[in-house]
Design an enzyme around this catalytic site. Structure first.
Site, PDB file in Angstrom:
ATOM      1  CD  GLU A   1      -2.490  -1.265   2.738  1.00 38.18           C
ATOM      2  OE1 GLU A   1      -1.871  -0.978   3.774  1.00 38.18           O
ATOM      3  OE2 GLU A   1      -3.673  -1.572   2.731  1.00 38.18           O
TER       4      GLU A   1
ATOM      5  CB  CYS B   1      -0.931  33.993  14.435  1.00 38.46           C
ATOM      6  SG  CYS B   1      -1.366  35.375  13.396  1.00 38.46           S
TER       7      CYS B   1
ATOM      8  CE1 TYR C   1      -0.591  10.321   4.493  1.00 35.37           C
ATOM      9  CE2 TYR C   1       1.659  10.129   3.686  1.00 35.37           C
ATOM     10  CZ  TYR C   1       0.447   9.549   3.989  1.00 35.37           C
ATOM     11  OH  TYR C   1       0.271   8.208   3.787  1.00 35.37           O
TER      12      TYR C   1
HETATM   13  C1  LIG Z   1      -0.782   5.538   5.817  1.00 35.74           C
HETATM   14  C2  LIG Z   1      -0.888   4.114   5.439  1.00 35.74           C
HETATM   15  C3  LIG Z   1      -0.294   3.654   4.268  1.00 35.74           C
HETATM   16  C4  LIG Z   1       0.537   4.545   3.355  1.00 35.74           C
HETATM   17  O1  LIG Z   1       1.699   5.010   3.960  1.00 35.74           O
HETATM   18  P1  LIG Z   1       2.778   5.792   3.067  1.00 35.74           P
HETATM   19  O2  LIG Z   1       3.816   6.191   4.052  1.00 35.74           O
HETATM   20  O3  LIG Z   1       2.072   6.958   2.465  1.00 35.74           O
HETATM   21  O4  LIG Z   1       3.253   4.841   2.031  1.00 35.74           O
HETATM   22  C5  LIG Z   1      -0.469   2.342   3.921  1.00 35.74           C
HETATM   23  N1  LIG Z   1      -1.197   1.501   4.694  1.00 35.74           N
HETATM   24  C6  LIG Z   1      -1.780   1.921   5.840  1.00 35.74           C
HETATM   25  C7  LIG Z   1      -2.558   0.968   6.636  1.00 35.74           C
HETATM   26  C8  LIG Z   1      -1.643   3.226   6.248  1.00 35.74           C
HETATM   27  O5  LIG Z   1      -2.219   3.621   7.388  1.00 35.74           O
END
Ligand SMILES: *Cc1c(COP(=O)(O)O)cnc(C)c1O
Length: 464
Positions: A315, A390, A420
């Site tokens: 992911e 601020c 992000y």
């Molecule tokens: C945030 C997250 C990701 C992605 O993380 P990256 O650092 O953007 O690659 C993948 N899997 C889960 C479960 C997450 O919470």
């Protein structure tokens, strides 16, 4: 400091962190920090075939500029390298309907972790069967909607959630799920901790037996089809040793499930978190290298445990969208501040800040930047780029060597802001959140428009 390495530090000058050296050519881009089409022509930064000074004359600053070819090629690189896996783009890094369509066109699946992200994905026409749904506190309403939409998998995170799903599926509905486990590995940048105590909100602990119990309960729930175990160990990770320890622990649980419950789980997810280069300190692996290392780890462990290899998924979020975007700001004020000991720090204020990039304040993140509207022959000085909010912690780039003649009206561009930043943007000080402008082959397309004052006031009910 030798001459070959570039400009010498002036005597008594502020030095900044050891990894940051005055650049050999202060007008040049550090190419690997930028999206693939970024380059300078006579000091003007070009991305996607467009000169950014011209682009922002239209869309104004601050603006996020998204290099579509770069995004697509990173997505493709993951899909090709992990061809035997499913690759889920983590939408929380950045999601809008245009990006959801690119993800689908490039053959990736999509992770969402809220009802809002699911709404965007479905509005984009994303195939629900290719959507994964995350979150540690999904409400009954959210789960009902996800099941009704037919999402491909729900990653369950608590016993409460298993009960909610049991009630939703009691009258004949069904859904596929994974069980999120915590492997006791916490990875971040260059280090990982293999015995990290599991004092955090996500997942079921493997070590205290809750993960096994969750698997048992899911298997005992008729409407739930268990695909496998899910582990996500952290973010901005640069080497595979953390994944190795996590995979070993998750596969040991997989073997226990097989032994004691007689179930061979067909899939396994190793999460995201692959690092990118924000500054010259960072040295990320490419997807092909990651794929080789991760499949070797899983193959080796499965052989050692005598279990069949599950189909893997990963992911990545940041590693796809992070480098594809940069943020363009206009310089407002420049101020030299005398520090204790006599050194001087140059504060460069830009027309955005923590409302469009909270990562420096939130995670102490490092960024870099470049003058994007002209060449300068002035010697570089160590500068700090700050926002207009601020809040003293409103810092965009903590340390960067910028031309000593920087002045109001110059454009600064910060690379690596795809992940992000827009997704965590806020309206602090009633700032209008900036647009995201996709650029490709000389054509600009606003995929998320700038907010307006009417947007700000839309939820203000006045004096009723
Ligand atoms: C945030 C997250 C990701 C992605 O993380 P990256 O650092 O953007 O690659 C993948 N899997 C889960 C479960 C997450 O919470």
């Amino acid at each position: 400091m030798s001459h070959e390495a570039g400009w010498a530090h002036a005597p008594g000058a502020l030095r900044g962190p050891a990894w940051l050296q005055p650049p050999a050519d202060p007008n040049a881009l550090v190419q690997h920090l930028w999206s693939q089409t970024a380059h300078k022509v006579d000091g003007e930064l070009h991305v996607g075939g467009l000169a950014l000074p011209e682009l922002v004359a239209d869309v104004n600053t601050p603006a996020y500029v998204l290099d579509e070819d770069d995004f697509r090629s990173r997505a493709r690189a993951f899909r090709d390298a992990f061809a035997a896996y499913d690759v889920f783009y983590a939408g929380k890094a950045f999601l809008c309907t245009a990006v959801a369509r690119w993800v689908q066109e490039e053959g990736l699946c999509l992770d969402v972790c809220s009802n809002g992200e699911l709404t965007v994905a479905l509005r984009a026409g994303f195939d629900p069967a290719r959507i994964g749904y995350h979150g540690n506190n999904k409400t009954l309403m959210e789960l009902r909607r996800a099941v009704a939409a037919g999402v491909g998998r729900i990653v369950v995170d608590s016993f409460d959630e298993i009960e909610r799903l049991a009630s939703i599926t009691a009258d004949g509905l069904s859904t596929r799920v994974m069980v999120r486990v915590t492997a006791g590995v916490e990875a971040h940048t260059h280090e990982y901790i293999a015995t990290a105590h599991e004092d955090q909100k996500f997942g079921f602990s493997i070590s205290n037996g809750q993960a096994f119990e969750a698997v048992r309960r899911v298997l005992a729930t008729p409407g739930l089809e268990l695909l496998g175990l899910h582990s996500h160990i952290g973010s901005q990770i640069f080497d595979s040793s953390g994944f190795e320890v996590a995979a070993r622990r998750v596969l040991a649980l997989q073997a226990r499930v097989s032994d004691e419950l007689g179930v061979a789980l067909p899939e396994m997810d190793l999460g995201g978190g692959f690092g990118i280069a924000y500054t010259t300190q960072d040295d990320p692996s490419d997807p092909a290298q990651l794929a080789t290392e991760m499949s070797k780890i899983v193959e080796h462990e499965c052989r050692a445990l005598g279990i069949p290899e599950p189909r893997l998924s990963i992911e990545p979020g940041r590693a796809i969208v992070g480098p594809a975007m940069c943020t363009v700001y206009t310089v407002g004020t420049v101020k030299d501040v005398q520090l204790d000991g006599g050194a001087v720090r140059t504060y460069v204020s830009v027309d955005g800040g923590m409302s469009d990039n909270i990562r420096t304040a939130l995670y102490d993140a490092d960024y870099s930047c470049t003058l994007a509207s002209r060449d300068s022959a002035a010697p570089p000085v160590l500068s700090r780029v700050v926002g207009k909010h601020c809040e003293a912690g409103d810092i965009v780039v903590k340390d960067e060597f910028l031309p000593g003649d920087l002045r109001s009206g110059d454009l600064l561009a910060v690379p690596g802001t795809g992940a992000y930043c827009r997704s965590m943007a806020s309206n602090y000080n009633h700032a209008l959140r900036p647009p995201v402008v996709a650029v490709r082959d000389g054509v600009a397309r606003v995929v998320v428009r700038r907010e307006t004052e009417d947007d700000l006031l839309a939820t203000d009910m006045g004096d009723q």
